[in-house]
Motif scaffolding. Sequence first.
Motif, PDB file in Angstrom:
ATOM      1  N   ARG A  57       0.826  -1.206   0.000  1.00 16.29           N
ATOM      2  CA  ARG A  57       0.000   0.000   0.000  1.00 16.29           C
ATOM      3  C   ARG A  57       0.861   1.258   0.000  1.00 16.29           C
ATOM      4  NH1 ARG A  57      -2.920  -0.716   4.060  1.00 16.29           N
ATOM      5  NH2 ARG A  57      -1.559   0.515   5.367  1.00 16.29           N
ATOM      6  N   VAL A  58       1.937   1.239   0.802  1.00 17.96           N
ATOM      7  CA  VAL A  58       2.805   2.405   0.871  1.00 17.96           C
ATOM      8  C   VAL A  58       3.491   2.652  -0.476  1.00 17.96           C
ATOM      9  CG1 VAL A  58       4.830   3.369   2.018  1.00 17.96           C
ATOM     10  CG2 VAL A  58       3.118   2.185   3.349  1.00 17.96           C
ATOM     11  N   LEU A  59       3.778   1.571  -1.201  1.00 18.00           N
ATOM     12  CA  LEU A  59       4.385   1.721  -2.523  1.00 18.00           C
ATOM     13  C   LEU A  59       3.366   2.212  -3.553  1.00 18.00           C
ATOM     14  CD1 LEU A  59       6.588  -1.516  -2.705  1.00 18.00           C
ATOM     15  CD2 LEU A  59       7.420   0.836  -2.679  1.00 18.00           C
ATOM     16  N   GLY A  60       2.112   2.240  -3.206  1.00 16.81           N
ATOM     17  CA  GLY A  60       1.072   2.695  -4.123  1.00 16.81           C
ATOM     18  C   GLY A  60       0.348   1.532  -4.775  1.00 16.81           C
ATOM     19  N   GLY A  61       0.511   0.321  -4.227  1.00 15.39           N
ATOM     20  CA  GLY A  61      -0.193  -0.838  -4.764  1.00 15.39           C
ATOM     21  C   GLY A  61       0.744  -1.914  -5.292  1.00 15.39           C
ATOM     22  N   GLY A  62       1.979  -1.873  -4.855  1.00 16.83           N
ATOM     23  CA  GLY A  62       2.946  -2.880  -5.300  1.00 16.83           C
ATOM     24  C   GLY A  62       4.157  -2.219  -5.918  1.00 16.83           C
ATOM     25  N   LEU A  63       5.116  -3.055  -6.277  1.00 21.60           N
ATOM     26  CA  LEU A  63       6.379  -2.534  -6.816  1.00 21.60           C
ATOM     27  C   LEU A  63       6.262  -2.323  -8.322  1.00 21.60           C
ATOM     28  CD1 LEU A  63       9.378  -2.025  -5.885  1.00 21.60           C
ATOM     29  CD2 LEU A  63       9.856  -4.296  -6.797  1.00 21.60           C
ATOM     30  N   VAL A  64       6.656  -1.128  -8.772  1.00 23.68           N
ATOM     31  CA  VAL A  64       6.610  -0.798 -10.198  1.00 23.68           C
ATOM     32  C   VAL A  64       7.935  -1.212 -10.842  1.00 23.68           C
ATOM     33  CG1 VAL A  64       6.436   1.135 -11.819  1.00 23.68           C
ATOM     34  CG2 VAL A  64       5.056   1.127  -9.742  1.00 23.68           C
ATOM     35  N   PRO A  65       7.893  -1.847 -12.033  1.00 13.73           N
ATOM     36  CA  PRO A  65       9.145  -2.249 -12.682  1.00 13.73           C
ATOM     37  C   PRO A  65      10.013  -1.025 -13.003  1.00 13.73           C
ATOM     38  CG  PRO A  65       7.234  -3.136 -13.853  1.00 13.73           C
ATOM     39  CD  PRO A  65       6.714  -2.215 -12.807  1.00 13.73           C
ATOM     40  N   ALA A  66      11.313  -1.214 -12.922  1.00 15.24           N
ATOM     41  CA  ALA A  66      12.290  -0.164 -13.257  1.00 15.24           C
ATOM     42  C   ALA A  66      12.108   1.098 -12.430  1.00 15.24           C
ATOM     43  CB  ALA A  66      12.242   0.175 -14.746  1.00 15.24           C
ATOM     44  N   SER A  67      11.589   0.939 -11.227  1.00 21.51           N
ATOM     45  CA  SER A  67      11.427   2.104 -10.357  1.00 21.51           C
ATOM     46  C   SER A  67      12.577   2.164  -9.358  1.00 21.51           C
ATOM     47  CB  SER A  67      10.105   2.026  -9.599  1.00 21.51           C
ATOM     48  OG  SER A  67      10.076   0.880  -8.783  1.00 21.51           O
ATOM     49  N   ALA A  68      12.853   3.358  -8.872  1.00 16.43           N
ATOM     50  CA  ALA A  68      13.895   3.533  -7.863  1.00 16.43           C
ATOM     51  C   ALA A  68      13.244   4.021  -6.577  1.00 16.43           C
ATOM     52  CB  ALA A  68      14.925   4.547  -8.335  1.00 16.43           C
ATOM     53  N   THR A  69      13.523   3.303  -5.491  1.00 22.82           N
ATOM     54  CA  THR A  69      12.895   3.602  -4.211  1.00 22.82           C
ATOM     55  C   THR A  69      13.982   3.796  -3.166  1.00 22.82           C
ATOM     56  OG1 THR A  69      11.046   2.172  -4.817  1.00 22.82           O
ATOM     57  CG2 THR A  69      11.241   2.714  -2.492  1.00 22.82           C
ATOM     58  N   LEU A  70      13.802   4.777  -2.316  1.00 24.57           N
ATOM     59  CA  LEU A  70      14.730   4.997  -1.214  1.00 24.57           C
ATOM     60  C   LEU A  70      13.998   4.704   0.092  1.00 24.57           C
ATOM     61  CD1 LEU A  70      17.399   6.303  -0.053  1.00 24.57           C
ATOM     62  CD2 LEU A  70      16.118   8.444  -0.011  1.00 24.57           C
ATOM     63  N   VAL A  71      14.596   3.875   0.934  1.00 17.62           N
ATOM     64  CA  VAL A  71      14.026   3.618   2.258  1.00 17.62           C
ATOM     65  C   VAL A  71      14.983   4.209   3.288  1.00 17.62           C
ATOM     66  CG1 VAL A  71      13.298   1.866   3.909  1.00 17.62           C
ATOM     67  CG2 VAL A  71      12.852   1.532   1.482  1.00 17.62           C
ATOM     68  N   GLY A  72      14.588   5.295   3.913  1.00 12.83           N
ATOM     69  CA  GLY A  72      15.442   5.966   4.891  1.00 12.83           C
ATOM     70  C   GLY A  72      14.985   5.672   6.303  1.00 12.83           C
ATOM     71  N   GLY A  73      15.884   5.870   7.264  1.00 14.12           N
ATOM     72  CA  GLY A  73      15.501   5.670   8.658  1.00 14.12           C
ATOM     73  C   GLY A  73      16.715   5.645   9.553  1.00 14.12           C
ATOM     74  N   ASP A  74      16.476   5.761  10.848  1.00  8.52           N
ATOM     75  CA  ASP A  74      17.562   5.725  11.824  1.00  8.52           C
ATOM     76  C   ASP A  74      18.255   4.374  11.796  1.00  8.52           C
ATOM     77  OD1 ASP A  74      16.960   8.244  12.756  1.00  8.52           O
ATOM     78  OD2 ASP A  74      15.556   7.503  14.261  1.00  8.52           O
ATOM     79  N   PRO A  75      19.553   4.359  12.123  1.00  7.71           N
ATOM     80  CA  PRO A  75      20.231   3.063  12.237  1.00  7.71           C
ATOM     81  C   PRO A  75      19.541   2.215  13.304  1.00  7.71           C
ATOM     82  CG  PRO A  75      21.819   4.866  12.295  1.00  7.71           C
ATOM     83  CD  PRO A  75      20.456   5.491  12.339  1.00  7.71           C
ATOM     84  N   GLY A  76      19.374   0.941  13.022  1.00  6.32           N
ATOM     85  CA  GLY A  76      18.806   0.026  14.007  1.00  6.32           C
ATOM     86  C   GLY A  76      17.292   0.021  14.063  1.00  6.32           C
ATOM     87  N   ILE A  77      16.638   0.771  13.215  1.00  7.27           N
ATOM     88  CA  ILE A  77      15.185   0.871  13.300  1.00  7.27           C
ATOM     89  C   ILE A  77      14.529  -0.366  12.668  1.00  7.27           C
ATOM     90  CG2 ILE A  77      14.637   2.094  11.127  1.00  7.27           C
ATOM     91  CD1 ILE A  77      13.384   3.138  14.585  1.00  7.27           C
ATOM     92  N   GLY A  78      15.247  -1.051  11.761  1.00  9.58           N
ATOM     93  CA  GLY A  78      14.707  -2.271  11.167  1.00  9.58           C
ATOM     94  C   GLY A  78      14.650  -2.261   9.653  1.00  9.58           C
ATOM     95  N   LYS A  79      15.434  -1.393   9.021  1.00 12.14           N
ATOM     96  CA  LYS A  79      15.385  -1.306   7.554  1.00 12.14           C
ATOM     97  C   LYS A  79      15.849  -2.603   6.901  1.00 12.14           C
ATOM     98  CE  LYS A  79      18.163   2.226   7.521  1.00 12.14           C
ATOM     99  NZ  LYS A  79      18.332   2.320   8.975  1.00 12.14           N
ATOM    100  N   SER A  80      16.976  -3.140   7.402  1.00 10.96           N
ATOM    101  CA  SER A  80      17.499  -4.361   6.792  1.00 10.96           C
ATOM    102  C   SER A  80      16.527  -5.516   6.992  1.00 10.96           C
ATOM    103  CB  SER A  80      18.854  -4.722   7.397  1.00 10.96           C
ATOM    104  OG  SER A  80      19.768  -3.678   7.192  1.00 10.96           O
ATOM    105  N   THR A  81      15.921  -5.558   8.156  1.00 15.48           N
ATOM    106  CA  THR A  81      14.945  -6.611   8.435  1.00 15.48           C
ATOM    107  C   THR A  81      13.770  -6.501   7.469  1.00 15.48           C
ATOM    108  OG1 THR A  81      15.587  -6.404  10.752  1.00 15.48           O
ATOM    109  CG2 THR A  81      13.575  -7.648  10.274  1.00 15.48           C
ATOM    110  N   LEU A  82      13.236  -5.288   7.333  1.00 13.73           N
ATOM    111  CA  LEU A  82      12.094  -5.065   6.443  1.00 13.73           C
ATOM    112  C   LEU A  82      12.443  -5.466   5.014  1.00 13.73           C
ATOM    113  CD1 LEU A  82       9.257  -3.746   5.971  1.00 13.73           C
ATOM    114  CD2 LEU A  82      10.493  -1.667   5.359  1.00 13.73           C
TER     115      LEU A  82
END
Length: 454
Positions: A79-104
């Motif tokens: 939902r946050v992506l707008g309904g799924g991943l779009v081909p050939a799209s570039a996405t940035l996931v930012g956040g504090d260290p240790g918040i869980g980005k790698s896990t996600l």
Amino acid sequence: MAKNSSFTCSACAATFTKWSGRCDNCGEWNTIVEDTGLSSGPAGKSLGARRGRAVALTDLSTEEPPPPRTTSKLAELDRVLGGGLVPASATLVGGDPGIGKSTLLLQAAAQFAQSGLKTIYVSGEEASAQVRMRAQRLGLASAPVQLAADTNLRDILTALEAEAPQLAIIDSIQTMWSDHVDSAPGSVSQVRAAAHELTTFAKRKGISVILVGHVTKEGQIAGPRVVEHMVDTVLYFEGERGHQFRILRAVKNRFGPADEIGVFEMTGAGLAEVQNPSALFLSERGTPSPGSAVFAGIEGTRPVLVEFQALVAPTPHSQPRRTVVGWDGGRLAMILAVLEARCGIPFAGLDVYLNVAGGLKISEPAADLAVAAALLSAREDAALPADTVVFGELSLSGALRPAPQTEIRLKEAQKLGFSKAIAPLGGKARTSAGMSLQQMGDLTTFVGDIFGAG
Ligand code: TYD
Ligand code: MG
């Protein structure tokens, strides 16, 4: 003065406005040189003197089919992506260290791989063995994700070119380094160059890329901020360290609505989706106490109920404290001023603490009335009725402005067991059975009605 410089690839003669390590047109490395012909030409010689290829023009009426999307089994992420991943799209996931980005992203990688996307996960921070151990702990060891642990951008791009995946996850952009840039990995110029090369490479090859970016202490992402304009979608992963809730928030999305949020809970087995965030945010709420007000809010397309908590106490200092968590400090000052000027309720000599329970950050103006209600309740030491939610934007005159999507808010409140809402006049407000709506035009009426003072 702006310089009319341009850059030309010595291999294919494509021209660019910026230098980069690799030609976007022919893919050759280190062939781009600055073309000084324009700036050093005779004065008055216009751009037209050097002809380029005419760019193709189209009109606005041509119908574009919606981009095909790949969904993961993580509905909150889709939902946050707008309904799924779009081909050939570039996405940035930012956040504090240790918040869980790698896990996600490891969970997302596994889901997308299982949905049929060829997926490569590049870790510049952990060894492959560490990533594998994490995957085992998350129960994802059998997912068909290919791993790489490297930081050399040239080697990574070569591997991506050879493997031709549909999705590449780069964790993190700060660890990547391009040997065309002299500065250290993590420096702004390295991050910018690496992001530029990755995103243009991905667009050209039709690969979706997801870049991870750490936010520094001051929130100035030595990286993500300079990367934001290069990507299609910017997501922030937020949350309080002490809390298990994590919010994935779209702050920019070329393929969907911004402001959408996804809610997760960090568990021993990774991130679990939270389908009913209101229930989660209100779960720690005990019997109603003074200083608590439940706000019926909207985050993106979804209603979310949250509790505002206020504490008001006499201050020993000459300058009273105003401390806010999860809400804007300037807005709090405004509401205190309106309470004082329009309702005659002073907060001078009182420390004020305001907190949004659960670690969510609220930015909707419609929360004004809930903040005012929490502050009043704390100051008067009188609890608000337990079955009531509030919402509405406050103007400097003390008038309440209608909030959008009243009905959705009411429905959510009812679903969670509330039976009364206090809201501004106006707005489309039809209540369903079992839910009563009290509408007010200004804050003075609210103070008089609820606290019997004015
Ligand atoms: P991580 O994804 O490494 O954070 P980031 O990539 O944003 O730096 O997450 C790190 C934290 O998450 C770490 O403190 C431990 C916690 N965690 C769990 O609680 N459960 C889990 O299953 C995992 C994998 C991590
Ligand atoms: Mg990480």
